[in-house]
Design an enzyme around this catalytic site. Structure first.
Site, short mmCIF file in Angstrom:
data_model
loop_
_atom_site.label_atom_id
_atom_site.label_comp_id
_atom_site.label_asym_id
_atom_site.label_seq_id
_atom_site.Cartn_x
_atom_site.Cartn_y
_atom_site.Cartn_z
N HIS A 208 -0.67 1.46 -0.23
CA HIS A 208 -0.60 1.43 1.19
C HIS A 208 -0.14 2.90 1.78
O HIS A 208 0.35 3.13 2.75
CB HIS A 208 0.54 0.49 1.87
CG HIS A 208 0.43 0.15 3.45
ND1 HIS A 208 0.42 0.98 4.14
CD2 HIS A 208 0.17 -1.23 3.89
CE1 HIS A 208 0.06 0.22 5.32
NE2 HIS A 208 0.10 -0.90 5.23
N HIS B 27 2.54 -8.91 3.30
CA HIS B 27 2.70 -7.92 2.17
C HIS B 27 3.79 -8.46 1.28
O HIS B 27 4.85 -7.66 0.88
CB HIS B 27 3.10 -6.49 2.79
CG HIS B 27 2.02 -5.80 3.54
ND1 HIS B 27 0.76 -5.90 3.31
CD2 HIS B 27 2.16 -4.60 4.53
CE1 HIS B 27 0.00 -5.03 3.97
NE2 HIS B 27 0.91 -4.29 4.84
N GLU C 268 -6.87 0.39 2.85
CA GLU C 268 -6.18 -0.38 1.79
C GLU C 268 -7.26 -1.35 1.24
O GLU C 268 -7.73 -2.42 2.03
CB GLU C 268 -5.17 -1.46 2.45
CG GLU C 268 -4.11 -0.81 3.32
CD GLU C 268 -3.32 -1.63 4.25
OE1 GLU C 268 -2.88 -2.66 4.07
OE2 GLU C 268 -3.37 -1.09 5.50
C1 GLA Z 1 -0.70 -3.21 7.32
C2 GLA Z 1 -1.24 -4.21 8.47
C3 GLA Z 1 -0.46 -3.64 9.97
C4 GLA Z 1 0.68 -3.13 9.74
C5 GLA Z 1 1.04 -2.36 8.33
C6 GLA Z 1 2.52 -2.03 8.41
O1 GLA Z 1 -1.61 -2.23 7.19
O2 GLA Z 1 -2.45 -4.48 8.68
O3 GLA Z 1 -0.73 -4.52 10.79
O4 GLA Z 1 1.59 -4.50 9.55
O5 GLA Z 1 0.61 -2.96 7.39
O6 GLA Z 1 3.07 -1.64 9.36
#
Ligand code: GLA
Length: 409
Positions: free
Chosen positions: A227, A142, A367
């Protein structure tokens, strides 16, 4: 005018008038609403943050209300009615800025410059290797330690447009961002290119639309998403295992033990990943399927069904229903993939605005995105953006009262 011509003339007039009335009432039904902003807090490094409230419907009769802060473009609350008309906040979050700054597991935020993982925090573009933060050992996640979710965005528009209230946020991500302490002795540090990003939130009826636009002055990679963690029974109401989910995807991207795609795109048929016909999330979440074990449940990217690999039209990607409240969320997108993350890492140490602890599976993220690690996977749809091109992507979160079952594809 001859009588016959007069009849034709008046008939055409009536048709034109009716068409106008119908189209005006559609805009009126979609439009209206209000937007207002107020001071929310000041960051640890002394930047003021504001919270904007977008409501639809007529004054006093709102059907939906969305709150967004300029820190991370975070959606802090989405209030929507259930089948009895009772409002609840269906978005997980905090009630203060400090928690968003110091503990946020990406609740509600804009995720970038590259949403999801890049293997070992490295990618090669036009023969140069770039190194990113390893903030999710051994990978970059991210956007790194200080991704777009931790930046204060500039408000470039806050108004009621023809479809409803609109908030436009802007952020200029400078070349080199996304690098703090990774070591990459012989490569460039951070993402290349100055990336100019606009994210627009529009509340049109009960549709929350997000439009992302970005340009760059040097070749780079981009993958932006939101997210939000959803719980259609209301944040803090318990886990999402009884929610019913449909994902319009025949294939998914299995991952290695560090959650990086292996590159294969196997069919979902006959696996816990088959959500083509709506099924409860509990069905498969504790399966002994190797991929469920690796992900601690669902934390994978699905390959959305599209007529051709380069198709970018707005399609229905997912439909999520909660049987008690009968709230339903339909997710529409121009993206090729969707990460369904079932809140596997929530562990009861974070508290939401209603004072409840968030335990494992108390919210889920959908997402819309390009597949994880695309910069290192030549066969995946490309995330490269070059000068002169415009990155454009849109996602719609439509909230409804479910008249029957979850939507089928
Ligand atoms: C995303 C990732 C997960 C986790 C979340 C945050 O969705 O796919 O593995 O890292 O972010 O906790």
């Amino acid at each position: 005018m001859k009588p016959k011509n007069r009849v034709v003339f008046f008939t055409v007039l009536v048709i034109v008038a009716l068409t106008l009335v119908v189209s005006v009432s559609v805009i009126a039904a979609k439009g209206g609403g209000e937007i207002s902003g107020e001071y929310y807090g000041t960051t640890i490094d002394s930047q003021d943050v504001f919270e904007y409230t977008l409501t639809n419907g007529e004054k006093g009769k709102k059907a939906m209300e969305v709150k967004i802060i300029t820190y991370g473009g975070i959606i802090t609350s989405i209030e929507v009615a259930d089948q009895k008309g009772e409002m609840a906040n269906v978005s997980l979050g905090f009630d203060n800025l400090l928690d968003y700054e110091t503990k946020n597991p990406y609740f509600g935020c804009i995720t970038g410059r590259y949403a999801n993982r890049i293997a070992l925090g490295r990618f090669t573009l036009d023969d140069t290797t770039y190194c990113l933060d390893i903030n999710n050992d051994p990978n970059s996640l991210h956007g790194g330690f200080v991704g777009f979710d931790k930046k204060v965005w500039e408000v470039t528009k806050a108004e009621v447009g023809p479809y409803g209230p609109v908030l436009e946020l802007h952020y200029l991500s400078e070349a080199g961002e996304g690098y703090e302490d990774a070591t990459c002795a012989d490569g460039e540090a951070g993402y290349p290119g100055n990336l100019d990003v606009y994210v627009t939130y529009t509340l049109a009826g009960n549709e929350l639309r997000m439009d992302y636009v970005a340009t760059t002055d040097a070749p780079t990679v981009v993958n932006l998403t939101n997210h939000n963690y959803w719980n259609l029974a209301g944040e803090g109401a318990g886990d999402i295992n009884d929610h019913v989910l449909m994902l319009d995807a025949d294939r998914y991207t299995p991952v290695d033990p560090t959650l990086i795609p292996t590159g294969d795109l196997p069919p979902v048929a006959g696996t816990p990943f088959d959500f083509r016909t709506p099924k409860p999330i509990s069905n498969g979440i504790r399966s002994d399927h190797e991929q469920i074990v690796i992900g601690r449940g669902f934390d994978h990217n699905w390959v959305l069904n599209r007529p051709s690999p380069d198709d970018e039209t707005m399609i229905l990607a997912a439909s999520l229903c909660e049987p008690q409240s009968r709230r339903r969320l339909d997710v529409w997108t121009t993206e090729p993939g969707i990460q369904f993350y079932a809140g596997n890492f929530l562990d009861g140490t974070l508290y939401g605005p209603s004072g409840h602890a968030y335990r494992q599976g108390d919210g889920l993220a959908l997402e819309t995105q390009h597949y994880p690690d695309s910069p290192n996977q030549p066969d995946f749809p490309s995330t490269v953006l070059r000068p002169g091109e415009t990155y454009e992507t849109s996602t719609i979160y439509e909230l409804l009262i479910n008249p029957g079952n979850c939507r089928t594809r």
